[in-house]
Design a protein around this motif. Structure first.
Motif, PDB file in Angstrom:
ATOM      1  N   ARG A  10       0.848  -1.188   0.000  1.00  0.00           N
ATOM      2  CA  ARG A  10       0.000   0.000   0.000  1.00  0.00           C
ATOM      3  C   ARG A  10       0.886   1.241   0.000  1.00  0.00           C
ATOM      4  NH1 ARG A  10      -5.308  -0.732  -1.382  1.00  0.00           N
ATOM      5  NH2 ARG A  10      -6.156  -2.580  -0.344  1.00  0.00           N
ATOM      6  N   LEU A  11       0.392   2.299  -0.625  1.00  0.00           N
ATOM      7  CA  LEU A  11       1.126   3.555  -0.601  1.00  0.00           C
ATOM      8  C   LEU A  11       1.428   3.964   0.833  1.00  0.00           C
ATOM      9  CD1 LEU A  11      -0.412   5.921  -3.295  1.00  0.00           C
ATOM     10  CD2 LEU A  11       1.994   5.293  -3.023  1.00  0.00           C
ATOM     11  N   GLY A  12       2.636   4.404   1.059  1.00  0.00           N
ATOM     12  CA  GLY A  12       3.064   4.767   2.403  1.00  0.00           C
ATOM     13  C   GLY A  12       3.930   3.710   3.038  1.00  0.00           C
ATOM     14  N   ALA A  47      -6.692   9.075 -21.295  1.00  0.00           N
ATOM     15  CA  ALA A  47      -7.974   8.517 -21.731  1.00  0.00           C
ATOM     16  C   ALA A  47      -8.462   7.415 -20.800  1.00  0.00           C
ATOM     17  CB  ALA A  47      -7.850   7.988 -23.161  1.00  0.00           C
ATOM     18  N   ALA A  48      -7.522   6.679 -20.190  1.00  0.00           N
ATOM     19  CA  ALA A  48      -7.890   5.560 -19.312  1.00  0.00           C
ATOM     20  C   ALA A  48      -8.318   6.007 -17.914  1.00  0.00           C
ATOM     21  CB  ALA A  48      -6.722   4.583 -19.209  1.00  0.00           C
ATOM     22  N   GLY A  49      -8.173   7.314 -17.619  1.00  0.00           N
ATOM     23  CA  GLY A  49      -8.636   7.805 -16.327  1.00  0.00           C
ATOM     24  C   GLY A  49      -7.546   8.137 -15.337  1.00  0.00           C
ATOM     25  N   LEU A  50      -6.392   8.590 -15.833  1.00  0.00           N
ATOM     26  CA  LEU A  50      -5.288   8.929 -14.934  1.00  0.00           C
ATOM     27  C   LEU A  50      -5.710   9.969 -13.898  1.00  0.00           C
ATOM     28  CD1 LEU A  50      -2.314   8.837 -14.041  1.00  0.00           C
ATOM     29  CD2 LEU A  50      -1.813  10.533 -15.830  1.00  0.00           C
ATOM     30  N   MET A  51      -6.456  10.989 -14.329  1.00  0.00           N
ATOM     31  CA  MET A  51      -6.829  12.045 -13.390  1.00  0.00           C
ATOM     32  C   MET A  51      -7.751  11.519 -12.295  1.00  0.00           C
ATOM     33  SD  MET A  51      -4.970  14.439 -14.374  1.00  0.00           S
ATOM     34  CE  MET A  51      -5.526  15.465 -13.024  1.00  0.00           C
ATOM     35  N   ASP A  52      -8.624  10.589 -12.627  1.00  0.00           N
ATOM     36  CA  ASP A  52      -9.474   9.986 -11.598  1.00  0.00           C
ATOM     37  C   ASP A  52      -8.632   9.213 -10.591  1.00  0.00           C
ATOM     38  OD1 ASP A  52     -11.776  11.009 -12.754  1.00  0.00           O
ATOM     39  OD2 ASP A  52     -12.150   9.198 -13.947  1.00  0.00           O
ATOM     40  N   GLU A  53      -7.625   8.492 -11.098  1.00  0.00           N
ATOM     41  CA  GLU A  53      -6.737   7.739 -10.204  1.00  0.00           C
ATOM     42  C   GLU A  53      -5.997   8.689  -9.271  1.00  0.00           C
ATOM     43  OE1 GLU A  53      -4.298   4.149 -11.385  1.00  0.00           O
ATOM     44  OE2 GLU A  53      -2.704   5.662 -11.373  1.00  0.00           O
ATOM     45  N   VAL A  54      -5.465   9.768  -9.816  1.00  0.00           N
ATOM     46  CA  VAL A  54      -4.709  10.720  -9.001  1.00  0.00           C
ATOM     47  C   VAL A  54      -5.621  11.419  -8.002  1.00  0.00           C
ATOM     48  CG1 VAL A  54      -3.332  12.833  -9.080  1.00  0.00           C
ATOM     49  CG2 VAL A  54      -2.930  11.025 -10.756  1.00  0.00           C
ATOM     50  N   GLN A  55      -6.852  11.736  -8.414  1.00  0.00           N
ATOM     51  CA  GLN A  55      -7.785  12.372  -7.484  1.00  0.00           C
ATOM     52  C   GLN A  55      -8.113  11.439  -6.314  1.00  0.00           C
ATOM     53  OE1 GLN A  55      -9.202  15.722  -7.656  1.00  0.00           O
ATOM     54  NE2 GLN A  55      -9.395  15.025  -5.542  1.00  0.00           N
ATOM     55  N   ARG A  56      -8.284  10.146  -6.597  1.00  0.00           N
ATOM     56  CA  ARG A  56      -8.540   9.178  -5.512  1.00  0.00           C
ATOM     57  C   ARG A  56      -7.372   9.142  -4.533  1.00  0.00           C
ATOM     58  NH1 ARG A  56     -10.710   6.111  -9.793  1.00  0.00           N
ATOM     59  NH2 ARG A  56      -8.778   4.898  -9.995  1.00  0.00           N
ATOM     60  N   ILE A  57      -6.161   9.167  -5.072  1.00  0.00           N
ATOM     61  CA  ILE A  57      -4.975   9.163  -4.215  1.00  0.00           C
ATOM     62  C   ILE A  57      -4.939  10.443  -3.382  1.00  0.00           C
ATOM     63  CG2 ILE A  57      -2.451   9.274  -4.228  1.00  0.00           C
ATOM     64  CD1 ILE A  57      -2.590   7.480  -6.773  1.00  0.00           C
ATOM     65  N   ASP A 103       0.743  11.632   2.564  1.00  0.00           N
ATOM     66  CA  ASP A 103       1.830  12.589   2.402  1.00  0.00           C
ATOM     67  C   ASP A 103       2.191  12.637   0.920  1.00  0.00           C
ATOM     68  OD1 ASP A 103       4.085  14.126   2.402  1.00  0.00           O
ATOM     69  OD2 ASP A 103       5.280  12.807   3.687  1.00  0.00           O
ATOM     70  N   LEU A 104       1.911  13.743   0.268  1.00  0.00           N
ATOM     71  CA  LEU A 104       2.163  13.846  -1.161  1.00  0.00           C
ATOM     72  C   LEU A 104       3.638  13.964  -1.490  1.00  0.00           C
ATOM     73  CD1 LEU A 104      -0.808  16.102  -2.308  1.00  0.00           C
ATOM     74  CD2 LEU A 104      -0.653  13.613  -2.212  1.00  0.00           C
ATOM     75  N   LYS A 105       4.497  13.973  -0.460  1.00  0.00           N
ATOM     76  CA  LYS A 105       5.936  13.975  -0.673  1.00  0.00           C
ATOM     77  C   LYS A 105       6.511  12.558  -0.728  1.00  0.00           C
ATOM     78  CE  LYS A 105       6.716  18.526   1.407  1.00  0.00           C
ATOM     79  NZ  LYS A 105       7.423  19.290   2.468  1.00  0.00           N
ATOM     80  N   LEU A 106       5.636  11.546  -0.636  1.00  0.00           N
ATOM     81  CA  LEU A 106       6.113  10.173  -0.789  1.00  0.00           C
ATOM     82  C   LEU A 106       6.847  10.038  -2.123  1.00  0.00           C
ATOM     83  CD1 LEU A 106       2.949   8.188   0.395  1.00  0.00           C
ATOM     84  CD2 LEU A 106       5.151   8.306   1.579  1.00  0.00           C
ATOM     85  N   PRO A 107       7.981   9.328  -2.155  1.00  0.00           N
ATOM     86  CA  PRO A 107       8.742   9.213  -3.406  1.00  0.00           C
ATOM     87  C   PRO A 107       7.902   8.756  -4.592  1.00  0.00           C
ATOM     88  CG  PRO A 107      10.032   8.368  -1.579  1.00  0.00           C
ATOM     89  CD  PRO A 107       8.671   8.667  -1.020  1.00  0.00           C
ATOM     90  N   ALA A 108       7.002   7.804  -4.375  1.00  0.00           N
ATOM     91  CA  ALA A 108       6.196   7.290  -5.489  1.00  0.00           C
ATOM     92  C   ALA A 108       5.289   8.365  -6.068  1.00  0.00           C
ATOM     93  CB  ALA A 108       5.365   6.100  -5.025  1.00  0.00           C
TER      94      ALA A 108
END
Length: 307
Positions: free
Chosen positions: A70-72, A217-227, A233-238
């Protein structure tokens, strides 16, 4: 249990060159399992922006180091090297063929060549360098590193300041460039036959730009908005990596939509260029054009380790 009588195959190369599809086809022919050498695909939340294999592709052959964290959760090249080495043994124990596929250069180096001994950090030195970063900016700090350790600088993204700071810290602590410590490493237990997929630069850049368009087109912005909504912490390396930092900056109002897309394409092209530079340093790696027909690529890869 299958003894390792031949080197482990690895398919590497720059982003968008076609490693994933080729790795899956090779695994099907050889009854193999894929070990993903990608620093972001291991995270469950990062799919579109990391160009993770689709659910259909993942179902074709077993994959390792995809959707496992998981992220983090902390991960590193050293952990990957240790765990991937163990997985190779397990795959061989099942009488199957391990195939390394990926483009995260430090992860690949750690697995195939080993990592240099850990140099302890020094809080005082690091604080001093971070103050210089704040005073002069990331571009000036990167140029400082390029003067004292061009080999390390060539492998780094100037915007990823944590790696630049670490390289400068090592130099101040030891008087030697970080790149020199790669010469003193623990020998990995397996040998590897590494194939670098290549493409003419303009063709590769065209693929990269098409991939970015497909991600949008596949929904990158939706994925980023969910994150973003997860309030991590948006400073996570990933999340500071290409494919995520640009959409996050757009959502923060730092870029217009056309600017964000162009910056994402530009950063992806620059990343591919750095990967190409990195892989050129290894004379023993084989080069094969991704434009070669699949049947010929697979035939060659099936027999590479026997030569």
């Amino acid at each position: 249990m299958r003894a390792q009588t031949m080197p482990i195959r690895a398919i590497v190369g720059p982003t968008a060159v076609g490693k994933t599809a080729l790795g899956i086809k090779l695994a099907q022919v050889l009854d193999g399992e894929i070990i993903s050498a990608d620093s972001r695909q291991i995270y469950k939340e990062l799919s579109i922006g990391s160009a993770k294999p689709s659910a259909q592709e993942l179902a074709v052959v077993p994959h390792h180091f995809i959707n496992e964290l998981r992220l983090g959760e902390h991960y590193s090249a050293g952990l990957f090297s240790e765990q991937a080495t163990a997985r190779i043994g397990q795959i061989l124990g099942r009488n199957r063929v391990p195939i390394i596929v990926g483009g995260s250069t430090l992860y690949l180096h750690a697995l195939i060549h080993g990592l240099s001994p850990l140099i302890p950090s020094d809080k005082g030195v690091r604080t001093s360098i971070e103050k210089r970063l704040a005073d002069v900016g990331k571009e000036a700090l990167y140029e400082e590193l390029r003067r004292i350790d061009p080999d390390s600088a060539d492998t780094m993204d100037p915007t990823k300041t944590s790696r630049v700071v670490r390289a400068l810290e090592v130099f101040e602590l030891t008087g030697a460039p970080l790149s020199r410590f790669h010469d003193v490493q623990k020998t990995p237990p397996y040998s590897f036959c590494v194939t670098v997929l290549t493409l003419e630069r303009s063709s590769l850049y065209r693929r990269i730009e098409q991939r970015v368009d497909a991600m949008i087109a596949a929904g990158l912005m939706d994925e980023v908005q969910r994150i973003r909504d997860m309030q991590l912490d948006l400073k996570l390396p990933a999340l500071k990596s290409i494919g995520y930092k640009e959409p996050l900056a757009y959502l923060d109002g730092l870029h217009t939509w056309p600017e964000m897309i162009e910056i994402l394409k530009r950063n992806s092209r620059r990343y591919a260029k750095r990967q190409i530079t990195w892989f050129r340093r290894y004379d023993a790696y084989r080069r094969m054009s991704a434009d070669t027909p699949d049947d010929a690529l697979i035939k060659t890869l099936c027999h590479l380790s026997e030569e």
